[in-house]
Design a protein around this motif. Sequence first.
Motif, PDB file in Angstrom:
ATOM      1  N   TYR A  24       0.825  -1.209   0.000  1.00  0.00           N
ATOM      2  CA  TYR A  24       0.000   0.000   0.000  1.00  0.00           C
ATOM      3  C   TYR A  24       0.862   1.264   0.000  1.00  0.00           C
ATOM      4  O   TYR A  24       0.475   2.288  -0.561  1.00  0.00           O
ATOM      5  CB  TYR A  24      -0.988  -0.024   1.186  1.00  0.00           C
ATOM      6  N   PHE A  39      -5.637  10.014  -3.156  1.00  0.00           N
ATOM      7  CA  PHE A  39      -5.484   8.550  -3.173  1.00  0.00           C
ATOM      8  C   PHE A  39      -4.189   8.157  -2.458  1.00  0.00           C
ATOM      9  O   PHE A  39      -4.138   7.147  -1.759  1.00  0.00           O
ATOM     10  CB  PHE A  39      -5.455   8.023  -4.616  1.00  0.00           C
ATOM     11  N   GLU A  84      -7.877   2.565 -11.726  1.00  0.00           N
ATOM     12  CA  GLU A  84      -8.751   1.397 -11.517  1.00  0.00           C
ATOM     13  C   GLU A  84      -7.933   0.122 -11.271  1.00  0.00           C
ATOM     14  O   GLU A  84      -8.311  -0.711 -10.443  1.00  0.00           O
ATOM     15  CB  GLU A  84      -9.685   1.215 -12.727  1.00  0.00           C
ATOM     16  N   PHE A  87      -6.933  -0.030  -7.596  1.00  0.00           N
ATOM     17  CA  PHE A  87      -8.017  -0.384  -6.663  1.00  0.00           C
ATOM     18  C   PHE A  87      -8.522  -1.817  -6.884  1.00  0.00           C
ATOM     19  O   PHE A  87      -8.977  -2.462  -5.931  1.00  0.00           O
ATOM     20  CB  PHE A  87      -9.139   0.663  -6.726  1.00  0.00           C
ATOM     21  N   VAL A  90      -6.096  -3.817  -4.905  1.00  0.00           N
ATOM     22  CA  VAL A  90      -6.380  -3.758  -3.459  1.00  0.00           C
ATOM     23  C   VAL A  90      -7.439  -4.807  -3.096  1.00  0.00           C
ATOM     24  O   VAL A  90      -7.259  -5.574  -2.140  1.00  0.00           O
ATOM     25  CB  VAL A  90      -6.874  -2.354  -3.024  1.00  0.00           C
ATOM     26  N   ALA A 134     -12.680  -1.894   0.155  1.00  0.00           N
ATOM     27  CA  ALA A 134     -12.021  -2.066  -1.147  1.00  0.00           C
ATOM     28  C   ALA A 134     -13.076  -2.131  -2.260  1.00  0.00           C
ATOM     29  O   ALA A 134     -12.898  -1.531  -3.326  1.00  0.00           O
ATOM     30  CB  ALA A 134     -11.161  -3.333  -1.143  1.00  0.00           C
ATOM     31  N   ASN A 137     -14.596   1.448  -2.788  1.00  0.00           N
ATOM     32  CA  ASN A 137     -13.685   2.333  -3.524  1.00  0.00           C
ATOM     33  C   ASN A 137     -13.623   1.946  -4.994  1.00  0.00           C
ATOM     34  O   ASN A 137     -13.697   2.807  -5.876  1.00  0.00           O
ATOM     35  CB  ASN A 137     -12.270   2.285  -2.920  1.00  0.00           C
ATOM     36  N   LEU A 138     -13.511   0.643  -5.254  1.00  0.00           N
ATOM     37  CA  LEU A 138     -13.423   0.191  -6.646  1.00  0.00           C
ATOM     38  C   LEU A 138     -14.705   0.543  -7.400  1.00  0.00           C
ATOM     39  O   LEU A 138     -14.649   0.987  -8.559  1.00  0.00           O
ATOM     40  CB  LEU A 138     -13.153  -1.324  -6.691  1.00  0.00           C
TER      41      LEU A 138
END
Length: 165
Positions: A24, A39, A84, A87, A90, A134, A137-138
């Motif tokens: 991260y 971000f 994208e 994320f 993630v 996650a 956010n995505l």
Amino acid sequence: MLSEKMEKALNDQINAEFYSAYLYLSMSAYFEEIEYPGFAHWMKLQSKEEEDHGAKLYEYVISRGNNVSLESIEKPQDKWDSVEAVFTHVLEHEQLVTSLINDLVELAISTKDYATNQFLQWYVAEQVEEEENARDNLGKIKRAGDSKDLLFLLDNELGTRREED
Ligand code: OFO
């Protein structure tokens, strides 16, 4: 005391948590590079959270009278194709960590290590939260698509994350 097998498994998980912190932080650096400071801020706080997850395991192993043995941390990826892609990574990473935690729980139960099972329940709950964040956010990033304006707004939104979130 923990069994030798559990000691090794928890030490491996310490490494996995610190790898997450590293991954991260690497994502944070990538966002700095492509100029998304919000971000980058979100990822830096996420990295700190992962350090805390590792430290919590560290304390637990010591508290059981066992040994911590720190291994080297793998080099994380440092370039992605898009916001994208980061994320998505993630979410995939958190799903992987969930499976690692589930394996630890299975080991605890199958070896009748009820104290460790109870300790691990914190991580079980945390993974539900981590995957939910996650996914959220995505989803937002996907909805923004290629719109620079919407990504700018999202960058601002994620930039307001506070330490305790
Ligand atoms: Fe430690 O929760 Fe994310 O990986």
